[in-house]
Design a protein around this motif. Sequence first.
Motif, PDB file in Angstrom:
ATOM      1  N   ILE A   9     -13.411  -7.172  -3.343  1.00  0.00           N
ATOM      2  CA  ILE A   9     -12.816  -7.490  -2.041  1.00  0.00           C
ATOM      3  C   ILE A   9     -13.705  -8.523  -1.371  1.00  0.00           C
ATOM      4  N   SER A  20      -9.839  -6.762   8.390  1.00  0.00           N
ATOM      5  CA  SER A  20     -10.496  -7.390   7.247  1.00  0.00           C
ATOM      6  C   SER A  20     -11.217  -6.387   6.351  1.00  0.00           C
ATOM      7  N   ALA A  24     -10.079  -2.901   4.459  1.00  0.00           N
ATOM      8  CA  ALA A  24      -9.804  -3.054   3.027  1.00  0.00           C
ATOM      9  C   ALA A  24     -10.673  -2.137   2.188  1.00  0.00           C
ATOM     10  N   LEU A  80      -9.087  -8.899  -4.359  1.00  0.00           N
ATOM     11  CA  LEU A  80      -8.379  -9.031  -3.088  1.00  0.00           C
ATOM     12  C   LEU A  80      -9.155  -9.984  -2.189  1.00  0.00           C
ATOM     13  N   GLY A  82      -9.111 -12.114   1.435  1.00  0.00           N
ATOM     14  CA  GLY A  82      -8.484 -12.226   2.742  1.00  0.00           C
ATOM     15  C   GLY A  82      -9.020 -13.434   3.481  1.00  0.00           C
ATOM     16  N   ASP A 219      -4.117  -7.206   7.127  1.00  0.00           N
ATOM     17  CA  ASP A 219      -5.182  -6.798   6.205  1.00  0.00           C
ATOM     18  C   ASP A 219      -4.859  -5.442   5.578  1.00  0.00           C
ATOM     19  N   SER A 223      -4.116  -4.739   1.543  1.00  0.00           N
ATOM     20  CA  SER A 223      -4.958  -3.763   0.848  1.00  0.00           C
ATOM     21  C   SER A 223      -4.118  -2.693   0.166  1.00  0.00           C
ATOM     22  N   CYS A 226      -2.214  -4.205  -2.792  1.00  0.00           N
ATOM     23  CA  CYS A 226      -3.087  -4.391  -3.952  1.00  0.00           C
ATOM     24  C   CYS A 226      -3.336  -3.062  -4.661  1.00  0.00           C
TER      25      CYS A 226
END
Length: 279
Positions: A9, A20, A24, A80, A82, A219, A223, A226
Amino acid sequence: MGVQPSVIISQDLSGIGQVSLGVALPLIAAMDFNPFSLPTALLSTHTGGLGKNTFLDLSAQMPAILTHWQTLGLQPDGLLLGYLGHNALAVWQSWLPRFHRVPVRVIDPVMADNGQLYHGFDAAYVKAMRTLVTQATVITPNPTEALLLLDEPLTPAPLTAATAKALAARVAARFEVTVVLTGAPLESGDLGVAGAGPGSPPWCLTTASLAGHYFGTGDIFASVLCGALLRGLGLQAASQLAMTFVSKAISATLAAHRDVRFGVDYAAGLPWLLAQLPA
């Protein structure tokens, strides 16, 4: 000895605010993955409604961290990305091709909303993002970000389900990547999530639009999406799960009369979320 599946991440970390990396990391961990955290920047708070935040760019450390990780023989199952910023995006432009064997690579191209670029972003950043998203398996732009990727005129005007699907399909065709268009305001008054992939028919999900602005919901969506994809759900089912989870988090926040400047109460919905995932 078994190895727990893992997800890299990489995004910013705010000391205060459920956004964020702050959301996550616990969400990916709760969905039974080992999160490998690579922060791009450290902020005192997130950037909306909490005064003038501090900002420490950590991108200079990222290549050394990634180099060290390579010596460990790690084989992440997901990735992942962001909010990045100019410098961190440049790092990932160099490094992301080295992770091409990672089966699920989700990029949330955070850079704009409501017909406008965020502060600090420019045409050069958009151009660099167009290159980066080609390395993803799934991207999650909002309508403004999708239009920027396509170099089409920006508008905050509501969409129909048909135009949301068409927008997602154009992005998918242009970049040869699976697209989940998020947070699309619809003429019906609902919010839409539209999906499309190269060579597959587009679809659109809808949910009730709740009044107000809620930080970190994009966010949270990315998450959960994913994690759900890695747990074996298909794209539409994973998107439906993420959309419903975000809606439940907003509703829980409003019911508890929480200060929405600090983000939404997603933790209240974790037992429900985990119950929806395949064993």
